[in-house]
Write a protein that holds these residues in place. Structure first.
Motif, mmCIF file in Angstrom:
data_model
loop_
_atom_site.group_PDB
_atom_site.id
_atom_site.type_symbol
_atom_site.label_atom_id
_atom_site.label_comp_id
_atom_site.label_asym_id
_atom_site.label_seq_id
_atom_site.Cartn_x
_atom_site.Cartn_y
_atom_site.Cartn_z
ATOM 1 N N ARG A 72 -3.382 -48.612 1.217
ATOM 2 C CA ARG A 72 -3.383 -49.087 1.829
ATOM 3 C C ARG A 72 -4.957 -49.553 0.996
ATOM 4 N N ALA A 73 -5.396 -48.634 -0.363
ATOM 5 C CA ALA A 73 -6.718 -48.724 -1.131
ATOM 6 C C ALA A 73 -6.120 -49.090 -2.624
ATOM 7 N N PRO A 74 -7.320 -49.689 -3.256
ATOM 8 C CA PRO A 74 -7.294 -49.619 -4.526
ATOM 9 C C PRO A 74 -6.909 -47.737 -5.091
ATOM 10 N N VAL A 75 -5.786 -48.041 -6.018
ATOM 11 C CA VAL A 75 -5.506 -46.802 -6.508
ATOM 12 C C VAL A 75 -6.997 -46.694 -7.265
ATOM 13 N N PHE A 76 -7.630 -46.982 -8.169
ATOM 14 C CA PHE A 76 -8.699 -46.148 -8.832
ATOM 15 C C PHE A 76 -9.911 -45.486 -7.914
ATOM 16 N N GLU A 77 -9.491 -45.903 -6.658
ATOM 17 C CA GLU A 77 -10.090 -45.249 -5.978
ATOM 18 C C GLU A 77 -9.304 -43.577 -5.651
ATOM 19 N N THR A 78 -8.220 -43.643 -5.241
ATOM 20 C CA THR A 78 -7.361 -42.690 -4.751
ATOM 21 C C THR A 78 -7.726 -41.570 -6.436
ATOM 22 N N ILE A 79 -7.217 -42.253 -7.819
ATOM 23 C CA ILE A 79 -6.943 -41.620 -8.769
ATOM 24 C C ILE A 79 -8.331 -40.774 -9.031
ATOM 25 N N ILE A 80 -9.654 -40.554 -8.535
ATOM 26 C CA ILE A 80 -11.384 -40.963 -8.346
ATOM 27 C C ILE A 80 -10.721 -39.697 -7.909
ATOM 28 N N ASP A 81 -10.344 -39.696 -6.453
ATOM 29 C CA ASP A 81 -10.824 -38.666 -5.668
ATOM 30 C C ASP A 81 -10.136 -37.527 -5.701
ATOM 31 N N ARG A 82 -8.954 -37.674 -6.662
ATOM 32 C CA ARG A 82 -7.508 -36.863 -6.793
ATOM 33 C C ARG A 82 -7.624 -36.523 -7.847
ATOM 34 N N TYR A 117 -3.608 -52.470 -6.203
ATOM 35 C CA TYR A 117 -3.783 -51.807 -4.861
ATOM 36 C C TYR A 117 -2.396 -51.371 -4.659
ATOM 37 N N SER A 118 -2.849 -49.658 -3.756
ATOM 38 C CA SER A 118 -1.736 -49.233 -3.036
ATOM 39 C C SER A 118 -1.513 -49.875 -2.081
ATOM 40 N N PHE A 119 0.182 -49.915 -1.722
ATOM 41 C CA PHE A 119 0.529 -50.759 -0.361
ATOM 42 C C PHE A 119 0.806 -49.622 0.355
ATOM 43 N N LEU A 161 0.088 -36.651 -6.206
ATOM 44 C CA LEU A 161 0.358 -37.905 -6.089
ATOM 45 C C LEU A 161 0.968 -38.362 -7.050
ATOM 46 N N SER A 162 1.567 -37.997 -8.247
ATOM 47 C CA SER A 162 2.619 -39.608 -9.084
ATOM 48 C C SER A 162 4.252 -38.749 -8.581
ATOM 49 N N VAL A 163 4.406 -37.336 -7.542
ATOM 50 C CA VAL A 163 5.493 -37.348 -6.871
ATOM 51 C C VAL A 163 5.290 -38.360 -5.573
ATOM 52 N N ARG A 164 4.367 -38.550 -5.009
ATOM 53 C CA ARG A 164 4.385 -38.990 -3.870
ATOM 54 C C ARG A 164 4.843 -40.607 -4.088
ATOM 55 N N ALA A 165 3.780 -40.972 -5.331
ATOM 56 C CA ALA A 165 4.408 -42.383 -5.636
ATOM 57 C C ALA A 165 5.484 -42.783 -6.250
ATOM 58 N N VAL A 166 6.436 -42.590 -6.679
ATOM 59 C CA VAL A 166 7.882 -41.563 -6.491
ATOM 60 C C VAL A 166 8.946 -42.079 -5.519
ATOM 61 N N ASP A 167 8.158 -41.503 -4.564
ATOM 62 C CA ASP A 167 9.117 -41.514 -3.233
ATOM 63 C C ASP A 167 8.929 -42.602 -2.695
ATOM 64 N N ASN A 168 7.396 -42.931 -3.189
ATOM 65 C CA ASN A 168 7.502 -44.521 -2.168
ATOM 66 C C ASN A 168 7.636 -45.845 -2.242
ATOM 67 N N SER A 169 7.784 -45.554 -4.165
ATOM 68 C CA SER A 169 8.387 -46.597 -4.696
ATOM 69 C C SER A 169 7.226 -47.462 -5.354
ATOM 70 N N ASP A 170 5.951 -46.364 -4.801
ATOM 71 C CA ASP A 170 4.317 -47.176 -4.987
ATOM 72 C C ASP A 170 4.044 -47.556 -6.843
ATOM 73 N N LEU A 171 4.457 -48.425 -6.715
ATOM 74 C CA LEU A 171 3.867 -48.676 -8.352
ATOM 75 C C LEU A 171 2.806 -48.764 -8.956
#
Length: 326
Positions: free
Chosen positions: A96-106, A91-93, A281-291
């Motif tokens: 604010r949504a399940p990561v799988f949904e974000t992956i499917i969207d991108r 779950y992406s903090f 999405l991966s770049v943004r995850a690194v910037d935001n420390s979104d594990l």
């Protein structure tokens, strides 16, 4: 063949677990607190503790990794956030949504970018390489060789920026690159991705032209090719039935790697053209420390490369009868 594929699939699963584990544990070296990022700038200690508990960050690192891995197959339940059905990639903090949904969207953005560019650079690269090999030493061969060297030395961010400036903002030949679902507007989908496809094709076509030409020249000098010609077979039949099959083996190898890497996320291309795919999405995850999101993008990238390598190995025996898998 079946035993070979079974061994490769098992090995691929082990590799993906190892890659996920390394990524997971390296994340905790970063001095950022995911719970604080999820809680916000103004966060009382009790709220911070609750956020850490909801995300499972108050558990040992090994337990967190096992929970994350189990969620892929069985799903997970996050206290205060709800249930995350399988395949649950966390779950992406941040979103604010399940990561799988974000992956499917991108993912459709990255797949559309990858497939379109692959068709162009594979078709033009192989065709140009074959023609250059058949006309070895002639003007076409020299032009193809020079063009390949120039194309291979180019960088996507350089070519992409120039293409955007001249063809989008100045000449207005291409529309602003963007992704439109093909089901909504097929022409808009094609036009929005055409320039990124061409830029990617310029970079990748060079490698396929050089590889095809060099391999085709070697195969044309093989004994079995000369024998086929001595038996009176036409030049087209000799090229298509004999020389080309041997040429395709290394082409399939590099194509599988390139396709896997592009599906895993064409970070520079998506950033250059502002496309919201897996790479961005991966770049943004690194910037935001979104594990959770970072783990998911790494898993997608690694999975794409591993799967394409298995497909390539399986195709060897189909393309070249001299190859046998056991």
């Amino acid at each position: 063949m079946l035993r070979f594929l079974t061994r490769r699939v098992i090995g691929a699963a082990v590799i993906l677990v190892i890659i996920s584990g390394v990524t997971f544990f390296l994340f905790f070296v970063i001095p950022a607190d995911p719970a604080r990022l999820a809680c916000g700038k103004v966060c009382p200690p009790e709220t911070l503790a609750q956020a850490r508990h909801n995300l499972g960050l108050d558990q040992p690192v090994v337990v967190q990794f096992v929970s994350w891995l189990g969620g892929i197959f069985f799903g997970r339940n996050f206290e205060g956030l709800g249930n995350c059905p399988a395949p649950c990639l966390g779950y992406s903090f941040v979103n604010r949504a399940p990561v799988f949904e974000t992956i499917i969207d991108r993912l459709p953005v990255t797949i559309a970018l990858t497939i379109g560019a692959s068709v162009i650079f594979l078709t033009f690269g192989v065709a140009t390489g074959i023609l250059a090999a058949l006309r070895q030493g002639k003007p076409l061969d020299k032009i193809a060789s020079i063009s390949s060297l120039v194309g291979a030395s180019m960088q996507i961010y350089f070519v992409g920026t120039l293409a955007m400036y001249f063809f989008v903002y100045q000449a207005h030949i291409f529309p602003q690159p963007k992704y439109i679902p093909i089901t909504e507007d097929p022409l808009g989908w094609f036009g929005g991705l055409l320039l990124p496809w061409i830029v990617l094709a310029i970079i990748f076509t060079a490698n396929y032209t050089r590889m095809t030409r060099s391999t085709m020249v070697e195969n044309l000098a093989e004994d079995y090719v000369r024998t086929a010609r001595a038996k009176g077979m036409s030049g087209r039949s000799v090229v298509l039935r004999f020389a080309l099959r041997g040429t395709l083996t290394p082409i399939v190898t590099i194509f599988g790697v390139d396709l896997g890497m592009l599906i895993g996320g064409a970070i520079i291309t998506e950033t250059t053209f502002g496309l919201q795919g897996i790479g961005r999405l991966s770049v943004r995850a690194v910037d935001n420390s979104d594990l959770p999101t970072l783990m998911a993008t790494v898993l997608v990238a690694a999975g794409a490369i591993v799967v394409m390598n298995i497909v390539v190995d399986a195709l060897y025996a189909v393309i070249d009868p001299r190859v046998r898998l056991s």
